[in-house]
Design a protein around this motif. Structure first.
Motif, PDB file in Angstrom:
ATOM      1  N   PHE A  79       0.849  -1.188   0.000  1.00  0.00           N
ATOM      2  CA  PHE A  79       0.000   0.000   0.000  1.00  0.00           C
ATOM      3  C   PHE A  79       0.883   1.236   0.000  1.00  0.00           C
ATOM      4  O   PHE A  79       1.896   1.288   0.708  1.00  0.00           O
ATOM      5  CB  PHE A  79      -0.892   0.002   1.252  1.00  0.00           C
ATOM      6  N   ALA A  80       0.507   2.223  -0.801  1.00  0.00           N
ATOM      7  CA  ALA A  80       1.214   3.502  -0.830  1.00  0.00           C
ATOM      8  C   ALA A  80       0.207   4.622  -1.034  1.00  0.00           C
ATOM      9  O   ALA A  80      -0.780   4.445  -1.761  1.00  0.00           O
ATOM     10  CB  ALA A  80       2.253   3.533  -1.940  1.00  0.00           C
ATOM     11  N   ALA A  81       0.457   5.763  -0.388  1.00  0.00           N
ATOM     12  CA  ALA A  81      -0.429   6.918  -0.538  1.00  0.00           C
ATOM     13  C   ALA A  81       0.400   8.191  -0.478  1.00  0.00           C
ATOM     14  O   ALA A  81       1.411   8.264   0.224  1.00  0.00           O
ATOM     15  CB  ALA A  81      -1.490   6.923   0.566  1.00  0.00           C
ATOM     16  N   GLY A  82      -0.044   9.186  -1.225  1.00  0.00           N
ATOM     17  CA  GLY A  82       0.680  10.451  -1.253  1.00  0.00           C
ATOM     18  C   GLY A  82      -0.245  11.623  -1.495  1.00  0.00           C
ATOM     19  O   GLY A  82      -1.426  11.453  -1.817  1.00  0.00           O
ATOM     20  N   THR A  83       0.319  12.802  -1.330  1.00  0.00           N
ATOM     21  CA  THR A  83      -0.422  14.029  -1.574  1.00  0.00           C
ATOM     22  C   THR A  83       0.508  15.066  -2.206  1.00  0.00           C
ATOM     23  O   THR A  83       1.711  15.069  -1.935  1.00  0.00           O
ATOM     24  CB  THR A  83      -1.037  14.572  -0.259  1.00  0.00           C
ATOM     25  N   LEU A  84      -0.065  15.901  -3.039  1.00  0.00           N
ATOM     26  CA  LEU A  84       0.710  16.955  -3.696  1.00  0.00           C
ATOM     27  C   LEU A  84       0.595  18.238  -2.894  1.00  0.00           C
ATOM     28  O   LEU A  84      -0.509  18.685  -2.574  1.00  0.00           O
ATOM     29  CB  LEU A  84       0.204  17.189  -5.119  1.00  0.00           C
ATOM     30  N   ARG A  85       1.727  18.815  -2.567  1.00  0.00           N
ATOM     31  CA  ARG A  85       1.782  20.142  -1.953  1.00  0.00           C
ATOM     32  C   ARG A  85       2.044  21.108  -3.108  1.00  0.00           C
ATOM     33  O   ARG A  85       3.164  21.203  -3.617  1.00  0.00           O
ATOM     34  CB  ARG A  85       2.901  20.239  -0.911  1.00  0.00           C
ATOM     35  N   SER A  86       0.991  21.773  -3.546  1.00  0.00           N
ATOM     36  CA  SER A  86       1.095  22.562  -4.775  1.00  0.00           C
ATOM     37  C   SER A  86       2.024  23.764  -4.649  1.00  0.00           C
ATOM     38  O   SER A  86       2.641  24.154  -5.632  1.00  0.00           O
ATOM     39  CB  SER A  86      -0.293  23.004  -5.244  1.00  0.00           C
ATOM     40  N   TRP A  87       2.154  24.352  -3.466  1.00  0.00           N
ATOM     41  CA  TRP A  87       2.958  25.570  -3.341  1.00  0.00           C
ATOM     42  C   TRP A  87       4.421  25.323  -3.695  1.00  0.00           C
ATOM     43  O   TRP A  87       5.089  26.212  -4.236  1.00  0.00           O
ATOM     44  CB  TRP A  87       2.816  26.181  -1.954  1.00  0.00           C
ATOM     45  N   ASN A  88       4.952  24.117  -3.421  1.00  0.00           N
ATOM     46  CA  ASN A  88       6.343  23.840  -3.803  1.00  0.00           C
ATOM     47  C   ASN A  88       6.453  22.650  -4.765  1.00  0.00           C
ATOM     48  O   ASN A  88       7.544  22.160  -5.004  1.00  0.00           O
ATOM     49  CB  ASN A  88       7.221  23.619  -2.570  1.00  0.00           C
ATOM     50  N   ARG A  89       5.294  22.225  -5.276  1.00  0.00           N
ATOM     51  CA  ARG A  89       5.230  21.141  -6.269  1.00  0.00           C
ATOM     52  C   ARG A  89       5.927  19.881  -5.753  1.00  0.00           C
ATOM     53  O   ARG A  89       6.654  19.221  -6.474  1.00  0.00           O
ATOM     54  CB  ARG A  89       5.792  21.610  -7.599  1.00  0.00           C
ATOM     55  N   ARG A  90       5.655  19.571  -4.481  1.00  0.00           N
ATOM     56  CA  ARG A  90       6.256  18.421  -3.812  1.00  0.00           C
ATOM     57  C   ARG A  90       5.207  17.330  -3.627  1.00  0.00           C
ATOM     58  O   ARG A  90       4.145  17.569  -3.044  1.00  0.00           O
ATOM     59  CB  ARG A  90       6.791  18.843  -2.449  1.00  0.00           C
ATOM     60  N   LEU A  91       5.507  16.147  -4.111  1.00  0.00           N
ATOM     61  CA  LEU A  91       4.688  14.979  -3.837  1.00  0.00           C
ATOM     62  C   LEU A  91       5.196  14.392  -2.525  1.00  0.00           C
ATOM     63  O   LEU A  91       6.358  14.000  -2.430  1.00  0.00           O
ATOM     64  CB  LEU A  91       4.805  13.944  -4.962  1.00  0.00           C
ATOM     65  N   CYS A  92       4.345  14.365  -1.510  1.00  0.00           N
ATOM     66  CA  CYS A  92       4.728  13.826  -0.200  1.00  0.00           C
ATOM     67  C   CYS A  92       4.239  12.386  -0.104  1.00  0.00           C
ATOM     68  O   CYS A  92       3.037  12.133  -0.198  1.00  0.00           O
ATOM     69  CB  CYS A  92       4.124  14.650   0.925  1.00  0.00           C
ATOM     70  N   LEU A  93       5.163  11.475   0.081  1.00  0.00           N
ATOM     71  CA  LEU A  93       4.808  10.079   0.296  1.00  0.00           C
ATOM     72  C   LEU A  93       4.410   9.954   1.765  1.00  0.00           C
ATOM     73  O   LEU A  93       5.232  10.134   2.656  1.00  0.00           O
ATOM     74  CB  LEU A  93       5.994   9.165  -0.020  1.00  0.00           C
ATOM     75  N   LEU A  94       3.148   9.679   2.009  1.00  0.00           N
ATOM     76  CA  LEU A  94       2.635   9.623   3.375  1.00  0.00           C
ATOM     77  C   LEU A  94       2.648   8.216   3.946  1.00  0.00           C
ATOM     78  O   LEU A  94       2.833   8.033   5.147  1.00  0.00           O
ATOM     79  CB  LEU A  94       1.202  10.175   3.415  1.00  0.00           C
ATOM     80  N   HIS A  95       2.406   7.236   3.093  1.00  0.00           N
ATOM     81  CA  HIS A  95       2.348   5.845   3.544  1.00  0.00           C
ATOM     82  C   HIS A  95       2.994   4.955   2.498  1.00  0.00           C
ATOM     83  O   HIS A  95       2.756   5.121   1.302  1.00  0.00           O
ATOM     84  CB  HIS A  95       0.893   5.391   3.735  1.00  0.00           C
TER      85      HIS A  95
END
Length: 174
Positions: A79-95
């Protein structure tokens, strides 16, 4: 092995993943000339790290923009999940979890590649993640996928240096 989008009906199967990671060493990290280096050191007290997936999956709303799971023979194995932080164009791998019996078979790499190429990640310039200095297997796996250490935090898990130390890693996407 197949990778597909996670949905809430997959919750129980993801919770059943065996996340146990035996830990016998840690990364002794140092900062020199603008970059981090590390060497593997023996832990005084070996331990086993586990994650409470039920708690993570109970967040409402979930903290991610996109989530994927890997299956092998119709059994969930990652399982993997992520979110995009648009202000710095960073994909954060959360899980990121691969069943302990299935590690070393490319499941984590397949999940990450799917996440990196997801429509929600299209604007990301780099990927960022957090693990711990005592999770040497994860550090090695992420390094093999092009990640590098970019920081440490001794207070993420509690305001005491004797708690786990968070280790941050990043890599370019585009």
């Amino acid at each position: 092995m197949k990778v597909r989008t996670y949905d809430s009906t997959d919750r129980e199967a993801v919770i059943d993943l065996d996340t146990a990671t035996p830990l016998t060493t840690y990364a002794d990290v140092e900062f020199h000339n603008g970059s981090f280096t590390w060497q593997e050191m023996t832990l005084a007290f070996p331990t086993v790290k586990r994650h409470d997936l039920a708690q993570y999956l109970a967040e409402d709303p979930p903290g991610w923009d996109c989530a994927y799971l890997a299956t092998h023979n119709d059994r969930v194995c990652g399982f993997a999940a992520g979110t995009l932080r648009s202000w710095n164009r960073r994909l954060c791998l959360l899980h990121m979890y691969v069943d302990s019996q299935m590690r070393g078979q490319g499941i984590g790499r397949a999940l990450l590649n799917t996440l990196f190429n997801a429509p929600e990640s299209a604007d990301a310039q780099h990927v960022w993640l957090e693990t711990q200095v005592d999770n040497v297997p994860a550090i090695r796996a992420y390094e093999s996928m092009g990640f590098r250490i970019v920081g440490l935090d001794q207070t993420l898990y509690g305001d005491c240096p004797s708690n786990d130390t968070a280790l941050y890693m990043s890599r370019r996407l585009r």
